[in-house]
Write a protein that holds these residues in place. Structure first.
Motif, PDB file in Angstrom:
ATOM      1  N   UNK A 268       0.832  -1.213   0.000  1.00 28.14           N
ATOM      2  CA  UNK A 268       0.000   0.000   0.000  1.00 28.14           C
ATOM      3  C   UNK A 268       0.864   1.260   0.000  1.00 28.14           C
ATOM      4  N   UNK A 269       1.855   1.301  -0.884  1.00 36.90           N
ATOM      5  CA  UNK A 269       2.704   2.490  -1.018  1.00 36.90           C
ATOM      6  C   UNK A 269       1.846   3.730  -1.304  1.00 36.90           C
ATOM      7  N   UNK A 270       2.229   4.915  -0.781  1.00 31.76           N
ATOM      8  CA  UNK A 270       1.479   6.145  -1.069  1.00 31.76           C
ATOM      9  C   UNK A 270       1.474   6.446  -2.564  1.00 31.76           C
ATOM     10  N   UNK A 271       0.318   6.907  -3.070  1.00 32.36           N
ATOM     11  CA  UNK A 271       0.189   7.188  -4.502  1.00 32.36           C
ATOM     12  C   UNK A 271       0.690   8.571  -4.882  1.00 32.36           C
ATOM     13  N   UNK A 272       0.692   9.511  -3.939  1.00 33.07           N
ATOM     14  CA  UNK A 272       1.067  10.886  -4.274  1.00 33.07           C
ATOM     15  C   UNK A 272       2.480  11.203  -3.784  1.00 33.07           C
ATOM     16  N   UNK A 273       2.928  12.430  -4.118  1.00 30.64           N
ATOM     17  CA  UNK A 273       4.272  12.866  -3.763  1.00 30.64           C
ATOM     18  C   UNK A 273       4.382  13.298  -2.312  1.00 30.64           C
ATOM     19  N   UNK A 274       3.252  13.372  -1.608  1.00 31.67           N
ATOM     20  CA  UNK A 274       3.285  13.786  -0.211  1.00 31.67           C
ATOM     21  C   UNK A 274       3.807  12.690   0.706  1.00 31.67           C
ATOM     22  N   UNK A 275       3.839  11.466   0.204  1.00 30.98           N
ATOM     23  CA  UNK A 275       4.369  10.357   1.002  1.00 30.98           C
ATOM     24  C   UNK A 275       3.400   9.867   2.062  1.00 30.98           C
ATOM     25  N   UNK A 276       3.962   9.180   3.051  1.00 33.74           N
ATOM     26  CA  UNK A 276       3.139   8.622   4.125  1.00 33.74           C
ATOM     27  C   UNK A 276       2.576   9.745   4.991  1.00 33.74           C
ATOM     28  N   UNK A 277       1.347   9.555   5.455  1.00 33.42           N
ATOM     29  CA  UNK A 277       0.713  10.511   6.334  1.00 33.42           C
ATOM     30  C   UNK A 277       0.629   9.944   7.746  1.00 33.42           C
ATOM     31  N   UNK A 278       0.569  10.840   8.707  1.00 30.56           N
ATOM     32  CA  UNK A 278       0.441  10.417  10.100  1.00 30.56           C
ATOM     33  C   UNK A 278      -0.820   9.560  10.264  1.00 30.56           C
ATOM     34  N   UNK A 279      -0.677   8.393  10.883  1.00 34.20           N
ATOM     35  CA  UNK A 279      -1.804   7.490  11.093  1.00 34.20           C
ATOM     36  C   UNK A 279      -1.893   6.375  10.070  1.00 34.20           C
ATOM     37  N   UNK A 280      -1.164   6.497   8.948  1.00 28.95           N
ATOM     38  CA  UNK A 280      -1.142   5.416   7.959  1.00 28.95           C
ATOM     39  C   UNK A 280      -0.533   4.151   8.562  1.00 28.95           C
ATOM     40  N   UNK A 281      -0.999   2.992   8.086  1.00 26.31           N
ATOM     41  CA  UNK A 281      -0.440   1.712   8.524  1.00 26.31           C
ATOM     42  C   UNK A 281       0.139   0.975   7.314  1.00 26.31           C
ATOM     43  N   UNK A 282       1.441   1.030   7.116  1.00 33.89           N
ATOM     44  CA  UNK A 282       2.057   0.309   5.989  1.00 33.89           C
ATOM     45  C   UNK A 282       1.817  -1.201   6.098  1.00 33.89           C
ATOM     46  N   UNK A 283       1.596  -1.811   4.934  1.00 34.37           N
ATOM     47  CA  UNK A 283       1.374  -3.256   4.885  1.00 34.37           C
ATOM     48  C   UNK A 283       2.417  -3.895   3.970  1.00 34.37           C
ATOM     49  N   UNK A 284       2.984  -5.024   4.397  1.00 37.61           N
ATOM     50  CA  UNK A 284       4.032  -5.676   3.615  1.00 37.61           C
ATOM     51  C   UNK A 284       3.676  -7.137   3.339  1.00 37.61           C
ATOM     52  N   UNK A 285       4.207  -7.613   2.234  1.00 39.98           N
ATOM     53  CA  UNK A 285       4.071  -9.020   1.844  1.00 39.98           C
ATOM     54  C   UNK A 285       5.469  -9.630   1.842  1.00 39.98           C
ATOM     55  N   UNK A 286       5.692 -10.614   2.698  1.00 45.74           N
ATOM     56  CA  UNK A 286       7.008 -11.237   2.864  1.00 45.74           C
ATOM     57  C   UNK A 286       6.998 -12.631   2.243  1.00 45.74           C
ATOM     58  N   UNK A 287       7.923 -12.859   1.318  1.00 42.33           N
ATOM     59  CA  UNK A 287       8.044 -14.179   0.689  1.00 42.33           C
ATOM     60  C   UNK A 287       9.089 -14.991   1.435  1.00 42.33           C
TER      61      UNK A 287
END
Length: 200
Positions: free
Chosen positions: A71-90
């Protein structure tokens, strides 16, 4: 004829002995892996446009081959306070020696930085996808040091520190002068009569 028959009988006996030896020593089955351990390390702040996440394996029986932010940020503003990054680990293992068997999210241990395992998908007997949600993005430290709205660019910024056991504050630069100052509650403007020097 007798010699030919004896030779044929001897060859058949040798073949039977060879087949018996193979049956006595069957191939070793792959060892089942029913739980995994991962090490997690990351640093993501408000405004970051990239995601610095590191995941390591907790065993030599399997390895982490890829980490993807889903769920990488779509805009140039980057991550916002309160966002929860999600990762997929192989996670992969050598299929000749090991195989994943019945590994669910409750069978995954995450060490290091905080992260919640939300699901596990078995791609094959030797490959797993582990989905992890990271902690909320916190406010960037640089944001709290930015100039307040309406402050002129040529106005020096001053930092105020609260003294233990005291109701007064002092600046670390330009003490006694008027202008913009900052305390634990944020920025404020100090008048010529120093009325803003007192904490409310």
């Amino acid at each position: 004829m007798l010699k030919r028959g004896l030779k044929r009988k001897t060859m058949l006996m040798m073949l039977a002995a060879a087949l018996s030896a193979v049956m006595v020593f069957p191939s070793m089955a792959a060892t089942s892996i029913t739980s995994i351990s991962l090490g997690l390390s990351y640093h993501i702040s408000e405004g970051d446009t990239s995601t610095n996440v590191r995941v390591t394996s907790g065993s030599n029986k399997y390895e982490v081959t890829e980490v993807e932010v889903t769920n990488e940020p779509d805009d140039d503003d980057g991550w916002e306070e309160g966002d929860k990054p999600k990762i997929k680990v192989t996670v992969e293992t050598d299929e000749d020696d090991y195989k994943f068997s019945g590994v669910s999210k409750s069978d995954v241990t995450v060490n290091g930085d905080e992260g919640t395992v939300t699901s596990v998908t078995k791609k094959s007997s030797s490959k797993l996808y582990v989905y992890i949600t990271l902690d909320e993005v916190e406010e960037s430290s640089s944001a709290s040091n930015s100039r307040p709205q309406g402050m002129p660019n040529n106005q020096p910024m001053q930092q105020i520190s609260q003294q233990p056991g005291s109701q007064s504050v002092q600046t670390n630069t330009n003490s006694g002068k008027n202008g913009w100052v900052k305390d634990a509650k944020g920025w404020k403007y100090r008048n010529d009569d120093q009325t803003e020097m007192k904490n409310q």
